[in-house]
Structures are given as C-alpha cells and as structure tokens.
Design an enzyme around this catalytic site. Sequence first.
Site, PDB file in Angstrom:
ATOM      1  N   HIS A 131       0.872  -1.174   0.000  1.00 43.55           N
ATOM      2  CA  HIS A 131       0.000   0.000   0.000  1.00 43.55           C
ATOM      3  C   HIS A 131       0.916   1.234   0.000  1.00 43.55           C
ATOM      4  CE1 HIS A 131      -2.846   2.919   1.781  1.00 43.55           C
ATOM      5  NE2 HIS A 131      -3.813   2.094   1.413  1.00 43.55           N
ATOM      6  N   ASP A 208       2.896  -4.515   8.122  1.00 39.55           N
ATOM      7  CA  ASP A 208       1.693  -3.719   7.905  1.00 39.55           C
ATOM      8  C   ASP A 208       0.507  -4.678   8.034  1.00 39.55           C
ATOM      9  OD1 ASP A 208      -0.551  -2.570   6.843  1.00 39.55           O
ATOM     10  OD2 ASP A 208       0.396  -1.826   5.017  1.00 39.55           O
ATOM     11  N   GLN A 211      -4.821  -4.930   6.917  1.00 39.66           N
ATOM     12  CA  GLN A 211      -5.861  -5.852   6.426  1.00 39.66           C
ATOM     13  C   GLN A 211      -5.904  -7.144   7.225  1.00 39.66           C
ATOM     14  OE1 GLN A 211      -8.165  -5.064   4.295  1.00 39.66           O
ATOM     15  NE2 GLN A 211      -7.263  -3.121   3.695  1.00 39.66           N
ATOM     16  N   LYS A 234     -10.677  -0.386  10.108  1.00 39.07           N
ATOM     17  CA  LYS A 234     -10.843  -1.548   9.210  1.00 39.07           C
ATOM     18  C   LYS A 234     -11.271  -2.781  10.002  1.00 39.07           C
ATOM     19  CE  LYS A 234      -7.322   0.117   6.033  1.00 39.07           C
ATOM     20  NZ  LYS A 234      -8.056   0.556   4.848  1.00 39.07           N
ATOM     21  N   CYS A 372      -4.757   2.418  -3.756  1.00 40.11           N
ATOM     22  CA  CYS A 372      -3.516   2.889  -3.098  1.00 40.11           C
ATOM     23  C   CYS A 372      -2.348   1.935  -3.321  1.00 40.11           C
ATOM     24  CB  CYS A 372      -3.706   3.132  -1.595  1.00 40.11           C
ATOM     25  SG  CYS A 372      -4.796   4.486  -1.246  1.00 40.11           S
TER      26      CYS A 372
HETATM   27  N1  PMP Z   1      -1.889  -0.774   4.515  1.00 37.06           N
HETATM   28  C1  PMP Z   1      -2.872  -1.462   3.949  1.00 37.06           C
HETATM   29  C2  PMP Z   1      -2.602  -2.865   3.483  1.00 37.06           C
HETATM   30  C3  PMP Z   1      -4.133  -0.901   3.799  1.00 37.06           C
HETATM   31  O1  PMP Z   1      -5.118  -1.597   3.233  1.00 37.06           O
HETATM   32  C4  PMP Z   1      -4.360   0.420   4.265  1.00 37.06           C
HETATM   33  C5  PMP Z   1      -5.707   1.095   4.099  1.00 37.06           C
HETATM   34  N2  PMP Z   1      -6.311   0.879   2.880  1.00 37.06           N
HETATM   35  C6  PMP Z   1      -3.307   1.094   4.855  1.00 37.06           C
HETATM   36  C7  PMP Z   1      -2.088   0.473   4.975  1.00 37.06           C
HETATM   37  C8  PMP Z   1      -3.472   2.496   5.387  1.00 37.06           C
HETATM   38  O2  PMP Z   1      -4.351   2.512   6.450  1.00 37.06           O
HETATM   39  P1  PMP Z   1      -4.898   3.898   7.025  1.00 37.06           P
HETATM   40  O3  PMP Z   1      -5.418   4.657   5.851  1.00 37.06           O
HETATM   41  O4  PMP Z   1      -5.973   3.496   7.977  1.00 37.06           O
HETATM   42  O5  PMP Z   1      -3.752   4.585   7.670  1.00 37.06           O
END
Ligand code: PMP
Length: 415
Positions: A131, A208, A211, A234, A372
Amino acid sequence: MEAPVKNTELIDTAKLREEFPILRQKLNGKPLVYFDNAATSQKPLSVINAVTEYYETINSNVHRGIHTLSEKATEAYENSREKARSFVNAESTNEIVFVKGTTDGINLIASSFGNMTVGEGDEVIISEMEHHSNMVPWQNLCRQKNAELKYIPVNDDGELMMDEFRSMINEKTKLISVVYISNTLGTVNPVKEIIEIAHSHNIPVVIDAAQAAPHLKLDVKDLDCDFMAFSGHKMYGPTGIGILYGKEKHLEAMPPYQFGGEMIKSVSFDKTEFNILPYKFEAGTPNISGAIVQGAAVDFIEKLGHENIHNSEMKLLEHANNLFEEIGGIRIIGTAKNKTSVISFIVEGVHPYDTGSILDNLGIAVRTGFHCTQPLIEQRYKLPGTVRASFAVYNTTGEIDLLADGLKKIKKMFL
Ligand code: PMP
C-alpha cells in the site's frame, strides 16, 4: 427491505446484521450491499454506542487531572491499551502505542527507527504489493539518506517471490517492511518465514497488518516481528485511531516522533526529559474517545472469534469465486493459494470505473481504481485499475448473488 441473508452456517449473519444499522438502508432504491470493507468496515452498535457513552459519562483529558472524571477517562484509555496488547499478544503495554492509524504508525517507525537505522548506501526492502502507506515513507527515508529501496517481486498469482527475496538480502540491508495481507490482491503473505529469514541476518521487520487485523489472529510473539501497525476503522472500530506495536528494546532506543505535552517527564528552560514508554510516543492530547472505543471493536471481534470470522469469510470468497467462474469473462487479479476475502477483478472489455458505477446504481458499493497500490496495478500488472469487492463478517452469500446478477447485466450491456 434488507439484502437477502443466506449464509447462516457459522455465524448467525441475520442476527449479526441487526447490530449494523447502516446496513438497513437503501441506496439508489436498492438494499445497500457493502463490499468496500477493505477501505473501511461498518461499525456495530456496541462501537457506535461506546462513542456516545464516552462523551456522555467520562469525557475528560487523560493522564493529567487528579479529578475523578480524568481518572475514569485515563482508566478506560489504559484498559483499551491492555485490550490491544492482548489482541496482538504483546508482552507488555509499554509496547502498544496509540497512533492515528496504519499510515501514522509506519511514518512513526520510518521517521524515528528508520532514521536511526538506515544510513547512506544502505538498503531497505519492501514488496511490489505494498500500500502507498508502506511505500512512500520508505521512499522518502531512502531519498533523504541516499539509501536504496528494493522491492520483492510479485508473481502473476499475486504471491511474493521468496527466492528473489532471499537473494536480495545482503550486508547493506538494514530494514524490511512488508504487508501481511494485500488490500488489492487478498494475498496472505508468509510473514513468519520472512521474519525468520530476516532475523537470521539480524534485520528488523515491520509488518503492515492493516488488512490482517479484521481477518486473522495477530500474534506478535509467534511472528517475532519487530513492529506491527494497524488501523481501528478496518476492524469495526472508529477512524482516527490505530495501534503501533514495537518491541520494547526498539521503542526504548528510538527518539520521539513528535514533541510536546504528554511525552515529557520534566521540562526546564534548558532541557527536557522524555516520558517512559509508551507515552514517549504519544505527544499531545490523544484521540481519547477513539482509543477507548477501539477497545469495543476488539471486544466485538473476540466475541465472534477469529476462527469463526475466518471460516465465514472464506465461505463468501469461495461463493464469489464459483459464481465468477460460472459467469465467465471475469479476470481475477490475485489468485494466491493463501488468500483472504478480497477479490479484485476486471470484467473483460469493460473499464473498472464503468463496472463500479453501474454496480453503485444497483446499490452495490465496491472500490475501483488502484486501491492505493498504483505501482502494483499500473507497473506490475499493466492495468488501468481493478474493481475490488472485499467481504466482512456481516456479508452474505445472498449479497454476492446480487453482485453476480449485476455483473451479468454489465456483460450484456457492454458485450
Ligand atoms: N496498509 C494497507 C494494506 C491498507 O489496506 C491500508 C488502508 N487501505 C493502509 C495500509 C493504510 O491505512 P490507514 O489509511 O488506515 O492509515
């Protein structure tokens, strides 16, 4: 009228859906089918009510006043930290820092730990499926330090190429940061193996888990990761709150990320002594209500049970895969052997934005675009975007049937 509910095997989905008021509404005259859970999940009443309860009963600043309300707020805030500790199986609450979310957590690690660990000519390894929030902070650090950022390649099925990963490591590698579950491909990465390999070279690893938090049991002790970050929103919790786990020895050695109130032990005109862990990393008034309500989200998940959640969601994924195959002409991006309930696809010959907006007219909320992960979609898979349906524990096979009907309509319209 609500969307039809069919899958009641493992979790009583019909009953569970009663806890999610938002799912009762109609969109564009159709029952809402919410399949954008990887972007943010909906919230159960226990979480929604916890927000009101906090503001109606104990709203006060934490760690400051000796008055009763402040003590109550502080106790609830620290209770929630303890829930987060137990949720990830960390050794101590000193290792649990409240942050804004995954992005904030990774920026903290990159700015503080990254800055002290990575120097000129060093290398940092991430993967092609990261991401942007686990890519851009490392790009920025490497640019500042004149270091090199390397990417573990991804195969056509959306799996990390582990042999290539092994051969990328050398004495210049100072840090590795990888995603546990890809938000775009649904791949569950072999993070334990990655950590074992990295540690055999004394390289710290950041996970990270944005998910992973809603789908898998997180266990930082079993994984032995050095850092892990995830977001409340999430995993059925509120926005603006997240958890950063860090091994105590790292957090102790790291300089603060931000400076101000709360993160200090004593301040004079000449110098400042920083606070103990984890407060050293929580400058300013924190998101008190978010942190407390995050505890209600942890309770919600633990009450359902990780295994039940996983089994229920895997049934949904299987159902979607079967229907997509039956319909034909749908290309799935991300066919890893170890996957979670995310399905990225393209209706052959139809732009993902067209598919997404027609589904929206049918009341079905999916995500379209790069999710993203622009380099993964555009450079690795050479696609203009994908449509992504991501399932949560309250989704039903009946809703997936509606998605399949929608896709059949789209095929008829365009082909
Ligand atoms: N890493 C992953 C794998 C994600 O799916 C996301 C959110 N789509 C993020 C990081 C970023 O999370 P946040 O926008 O809540 O900071």
